[in-house]
Design an enzyme around this catalytic site. Structure first.
Site, PDB file in Angstrom:
ATOM      1  N   SER A   1       3.011  44.022 -78.947  1.00  0.00           N
ATOM      2  CA  SER A   1       1.741  44.135 -78.220  1.00  0.00           C
ATOM      3  C   SER A   1       0.897  45.264 -78.791  1.00  0.00           C
ATOM      4  CB  SER A   1       1.995  44.400 -76.736  1.00  0.00           C
ATOM      5  OG  SER A   1       0.773  44.743 -76.115  1.00  0.00           O
TER       6      SER A   1
ATOM      7  N   MET B   1       5.781  38.166 -65.992  1.00  0.00           N
ATOM      8  CA  MET B   1       5.430  39.590 -66.132  1.00  0.00           C
ATOM      9  C   MET B   1       6.562  40.429 -65.550  1.00  0.00           C
ATOM     10  SD  MET B   1       2.708  39.990 -67.828  1.00  0.00           S
ATOM     11  CE  MET B   1       2.587  41.774 -67.613  1.00  0.00           C
TER      12      MET B   1
ATOM     13  N   ASP C   1       7.145  40.245 -70.598  1.00  0.00           N
ATOM     14  CA  ASP C   1       6.143  41.234 -71.030  1.00  0.00           C
ATOM     15  C   ASP C   1       6.150  42.419 -70.078  1.00  0.00           C
ATOM     16  OD1 ASP C   1       3.900  42.552 -71.998  1.00  0.00           O
ATOM     17  OD2 ASP C   1       2.469  41.018 -71.325  1.00  0.00           O
TER      18      ASP C   1
HETATM   19  C1  DX5 Z   1       0.643  45.029 -69.635  1.00  0.00           C
HETATM   20  C2  DX5 Z   1       0.539  44.220 -70.897  1.00  0.00           C
HETATM   21  C3  DX5 Z   1       1.664  44.380 -71.825  1.00  0.00           C
HETATM   22  C4  DX5 Z   1       1.872  45.755 -72.398  1.00  0.00           C
HETATM   23  C5  DX5 Z   1       3.361  45.966 -72.506  1.00  0.00           C
HETATM   24  O1  DX5 Z   1      -0.361  44.636 -68.772  1.00  0.00           O
HETATM   25  O2  DX5 Z   1       0.450  42.849 -70.569  1.00  0.00           O
HETATM   26  O3  DX5 Z   1       1.588  43.428 -72.886  1.00  0.00           O
HETATM   27  O4  DX5 Z   1       1.289  45.932 -73.667  1.00  0.00           O
HETATM   28  O5  DX5 Z   1       3.595  47.269 -72.874  1.00  0.00           O
HETATM   29  P1  DX5 Z   1       5.057  47.896 -72.858  1.00  0.00           P
HETATM   30  O6  DX5 Z   1       5.897  47.081 -73.775  1.00  0.00           O
HETATM   31  O7  DX5 Z   1       4.806  49.286 -73.334  1.00  0.00           O
HETATM   32  O8  DX5 Z   1       5.540  47.852 -71.438  1.00  0.00           O
HETATM   33 ZN    ZN Z   2       0.612  41.342 -72.180  1.00  0.00          ZN
END
Ligand code: DX5
Ligand code: ZN
Length: 218
Positions: free
Chosen positions: A7, A136, A174
């Site tokens: 990401s 999520m 994610d």
């Molecule tokens: C959060 C995003 C994620 C984020 C994850 O709203 O959808 O894609 O970039 O970041 P990490 O891996 O640092 O939790």
């Molecule tokens: Zn995301």
């Protein structure tokens, strides 16, 4: 097959092109692109001009995660600027079927996603209509949050709903994915792994290789 989707929300935007080249060279096939509108989620990230600009620099699969209210308004534009998979939030759309149809009309892959508080059962009407389902594993809106442990049960429940229907749809996770929990989410049934901080904090290429190693099926 297990797929890593770094990401870019956690990347250093001052050297974004270099960071993308590093993760691609290290073997990541997808690039996860978080679009936030300041309405569906409190924060604002980036949109079409950024995607268009990096599109010319890489042939990675652009896995675009829309955290946007009423996403149907923007599907054509995201398709045009280079998205390959367009994932929208079930909670953000008054008519999810219409959004799915719109993405299909643009000949892009369709993803649907639910926030931590939304039950997996709410996805049932869409299971056979999408290419990917994103669970999520943190509240959408910010990188760097801790993984929500209740997510394992949601991943397992979704994988059995899919199996019961003979579907082998991708399950993406994610938020809060680390070297310590990546194997566990895969064992629960996920096969597309988003990682922001774990990839881009420090040596992006080395972190990518380490995640890919942990993700290998055996
Ligand atoms: C959060 C995003 C994620 C984020 C994850 O709203 O959808 O894609 O970039 O970041 P990490 O891996 O640092 O939790
Ligand atoms: Zn995301």
């Amino acid at each position: 097959m297990n797929i890593l989707s770094p990401s870019i929300l956690a990347a250093d935007f001052n050297i974004l092109g270099q960071q993308i080249a590093d993760v691609q060279k290290a073997g990541a096939p997808y690039l996860h692109v978080d679009v936030m509108d300041g309405m569906f989620v409190p924060s604002i990230s980036f949109g079409m001009p950024v995607i268009k600009s990096i599109r010319s620099a890489t042939d990675m699969v652009f896995d675009v995660h829309l955290m946007v209210q009423d996403p149907i308004r923007y599907i054509d534009e995201f398709a045009d600027c280079g998205a390959d998979i367009i994932t929208f939030h079930l909670e953000s759309a008054p008519d999810c079927f219409a959004v799915i149809d719109r993405i299909r009309a643009c000949h892009k892959k369709v993803g649907i996603t639910i926030k931590p508080a939304t039950k997996v059962e709410e996805l049932i009407p869409y299971l056979d209509k999408v290419d990917m389902i994103l669970i999520m594993t943190v509240e959408p809106g910010f990188g760097g949050q801790p993984f929500i442990e209740a997510s394992y049960d949601k991943i397992r429940a979704l994988r059995s709903l899919l199996n019961e229907r003979g579907l082998d749809t991708d399950i993406e996770v994610d938020g809060g994915i680390t070297f310590d929990n990546v194997r566990k989410v895969i064992e629960a049934g996920a096969n597309v792994i988003v990682a922001g901080s774990t990839v881009f904090r420090g040596d992006a290429a080395g972190n990518t290789r380490e995640l890919l190693r942990l993700m290998e099926s055996n």
